[in-house]
Design an enzyme around this catalytic site. Structure first.
Site, PDB file in Angstrom:
ATOM      1  CG  HIS A  21      -1.969  -1.080   1.163  1.00 43.67           C
ATOM      2  ND1 HIS A  21      -3.115  -0.939   0.406  1.00 43.67           N
ATOM      3  CD2 HIS A  21      -2.046  -2.291   1.746  1.00 43.67           C
ATOM      4  CE1 HIS A  21      -3.863  -2.031   0.537  1.00 43.67           C
ATOM      5  NE2 HIS A  21      -3.241  -2.873   1.340  1.00 43.67           N
TER       6      HIS A  21
ATOM      7  CD1 TRP B 132      -4.345   3.262   2.156  1.00 41.28           C
ATOM      8  CD2 TRP B 132      -4.194   4.370   4.101  1.00 41.28           C
ATOM      9  NE1 TRP B 132      -5.441   4.091   2.247  1.00 41.28           N
ATOM     10  CE2 TRP B 132      -5.369   4.793   3.431  1.00 41.28           C
ATOM     11  CE3 TRP B 132      -3.889   4.952   5.332  1.00 41.28           C
ATOM     12  CZ2 TRP B 132      -6.240   5.747   3.966  1.00 41.28           C
ATOM     13  CZ3 TRP B 132      -4.750   5.906   5.868  1.00 41.28           C
ATOM     14  CH2 TRP B 132      -5.906   6.289   5.188  1.00 41.28           C
TER      15      TRP B 132
ATOM     16  CG  LEU C 294     -12.277   8.926  -0.897  1.00 41.99           C
ATOM     17  CD1 LEU C 294     -11.628  10.225  -1.349  1.00 41.99           C
ATOM     18  CD2 LEU C 294     -11.229   8.016  -0.243  1.00 41.99           C
ATOM     19  CB  CYS C 295     -16.906  10.362  -4.267  1.00 47.59           C
ATOM     20  SG  CYS C 295     -17.649   9.874  -5.834  1.00 47.59           S
TER      21      CYS C 295
ATOM     22  CB  SER D  16      -6.552   3.857 -11.381  1.00 44.61           C
ATOM     23  OG  SER D  16      -7.584   2.977 -11.017  1.00 44.61           O
TER      24      SER D  16
ATOM     25  NE  ARG E 271      -1.313   5.999  -5.741  1.00 48.34           N
ATOM     26  CZ  ARG E 271      -1.448   4.910  -4.974  1.00 48.34           C
ATOM     27  NH1 ARG E 271      -2.000   3.796  -5.459  1.00 48.34           N
ATOM     28  NH2 ARG E 271      -1.050   4.931  -3.718  1.00 48.34           N
ATOM     29  CG  LEU E 272      -7.669  13.218  -7.608  1.00 47.63           C
ATOM     30  CD1 LEU E 272      -6.475  14.080  -7.964  1.00 47.63           C
ATOM     31  CD2 LEU E 272      -8.753  13.358  -8.689  1.00 47.63           C
ATOM     32  CB  ALA E 273      -8.005   8.299  -3.339  1.00 47.33           C
TER      33      ALA E 273
ATOM     34  CG  LEU F 137     -24.355   8.831   9.049  1.00 51.63           C
ATOM     35  CD1 LEU F 137     -24.676  10.309   8.945  1.00 51.63           C
ATOM     36  CD2 LEU F 137     -25.583   8.050   9.510  1.00 51.63           C
TER      37      LEU F 137
END
Ligand code: MYA
Length: 415
Positions: A29, A32, A165-166, A173, A175-177, A415
């Site tokens: 990861h 992460w 998160l969207c 894919s 690597r924006l997240a 939620l």
């Protein structure tokens, strides 16, 4: 089982999923591994203390400028009170947010729900973060945080709850997240908060617990028609409909909708109940008023007021989260209720939840969903819930747990 849910834990699928999840423990990861979260390699290392992984830094040392985005994109802070912005967020999520593994359903959070979820007491507008394309200003990505006090064993920790998160399907894919996560982290740090809680369907380093969704059919015919569930072996449609039939009205004397005047009693009931779990929110009256006072098409709460003593003895609640049905000729929306917080002191939990099913049916929900958290296991099978294929992993950021929890040790519903 009579009405097998396709979103269902049939044994082969479960074995495959467990295998895949176990494989993901060995996965790299790149992002992460750089973050202060429990790492897989530390699992079971008893020398590591429970609690914060990194200490807070002085606020003056928190990066003052936003992280860099690819040059075609820019940051925007989303004001959900603006009808236009709320519509943009709603549409981004409606078209790009979470789907089931077979891509049959996609969450369709309503605008009222988004406003409720993102405007709790003490919320920060700066934590409602969007990304726009510079050329046409189209909203292409989103992430949010809201503040919460979460108790872990006997520590009350100020946290951000991260959700929504969207990234637009066309920008996946790239690597924006990780950039979005780093930016929300920076803005949380600027408010002197250093921990977070979040859930995801994917396995990341490292879940504090893994929960399962269970589904209770309220409208079995529609659920079967849209492929949410299928007729069980040796079952006909009419036998299935009969199996899931519910009384027309709740059975418990004194069962009624929660009102503003009930906030103090519900807060006492809930605080006392949640104190038994290892991880749970620390709700005060303001939180209860926000999160649990009924709001049409968002959250429903009922309680039992003793007809003799007028004491509030029991409480149940669920929130409204429809899903779009992708590619069905007849139906476009699946109306789902999600079990939220439930407390029983006098009415048996089984009876209380049966009344919750009855009011959900009256309100025309198609299905009632519940996680196996808190004491939910005690009623799921008896009330004819079936196990789903959806796993939900719970995570803490910058807070190490020595061991994973059992779902029944968790008192938190996000939620
Ligand atoms: S969970 C709901 C997530 N949303 C969806 O599933 C909607 C549909 N999917 C998408 O929009 C995209 O696929 C998303 C990823 C945006 C999810 N949580 O940009 P990438 C890691 C955390 O190339 P994309 C929710 O909202 C992935 O492992 N990380 O990927 C809670 C990889 O990292 P690594 C995730 O597919 C969110 C990297 O991102 C998730 O284009 C909590 C790949 O990036 C996920 N759900 O975009 C966020 N999915 O290489 C964390 C993928 O290391 C909050 N990834 O494996 C942390 C606390 C922050 C605050 C701290 C305060 C102190």
């Amino acid at each position: 089982d009579a009405n097998q849910l396709v979103k269902d834990d049939s044994s082969l699928e479960t074995i495959v999923r467990k295998f895949q999840d176990s494989m993901s423990i060995g996965k790299r990861h790149a992002f992460w591994e750089t973050q202060p979260v429990g790492q897989f390699k530390d699992l079971g290392d008893v020398s590591l203390a429970e609690g914060p992984i990194e200490p807070p830094t002085p606020l003056s040392e928190v990066k003052q400028e936003p992280y860099n985005l690819p040059t075609q994109y820019e940051w925007t802070t989303c004001d959900l009170d603006s009808e236009d912005t709320c519509t943009e967020v709603y549409n981004l999520l409606k078209n790009n947010y979470v789907e089931d593994d077979e891509n049959m359903f996609r969450f369709n959070y309503s605008k009222e729900f988004l406003r409720w979820a993102l405007h709790p007491p003490g919320y920060f507008r700066s934590w409602h973060i969007g990304v726009r394309a510079k050329t046409n200003k189209k909203l292409v990505a989103f992430i949010t945080g809201v503040p919460a006090r979460i108790r872990v064993r006997d520590e009350i920790v100020k946290m951000a709850e991260i959700n929504f998160l969207c990234v637009h399907k066309k920008l996946r894919s790239k690597r924006l997240a990780p950039v979005m996560i780093k930016e929300v982290t920076r803005r949380v740090h600027l408010e002197n908060i250093w921990q977070a809680a979040y859930t995801a369907g994917v396995v990341l380093p490292t879940p504090i617990t893994t929960c399962q969704y269970w589904h209770r059919s309220l409208n079995p015919k529609k659920l079967i028609d849209v492929g949410f569930s299928r007729l069980g072996a040796r079952m006909t449609m009419s036998r299935t409909i009969k199996l899931y039939k519910l009384p027309d009205s709740p059975a418990t004397p004194g069962f009624r909708k929660m009102e503003l005047r009930d906030v103090p009693a519900v807060t006492r009931l809930l605080r006392n109940y949640l104190s038994q779990f290892v991880v749970a929110p620390d709700f005060d009256e303001n939180d209860v008023e926000h999160w649990l006072l009924p709001e049409e098409n968002v959250v429903d709460s009922y309680l039992v007021e003793s007809p003799e003593t007028h004491e509030v003895t029991d409480f149940c609640s669920f929130y409204t989260l429809p899903s779009s049905i992708l590619g069905n000729q007849t139906y476009s929306i699946l109306k789902a209720a999600y079990s939220y917080y439930n407390v029983s002191t006098k009415t048996p939990l089984l009876q209380l939840m049966n009344d919750a099913l009855i009011v959900a049916k009256q309100k025309d929900f198609d299905v009632f969903n519940a996680l196996d958290v808190m004491q939910n296991e005690s009623f799921l099978k008896e009330l004819k819930f079936g196990p789903g294929d959806g796993q939900l992993h719970y995570y803490l950021y910058n807070y190490r747990m020595r061991n994973a929890l059992k779902p029944s040790e968790l008192g938190l519903v996000l939620l």
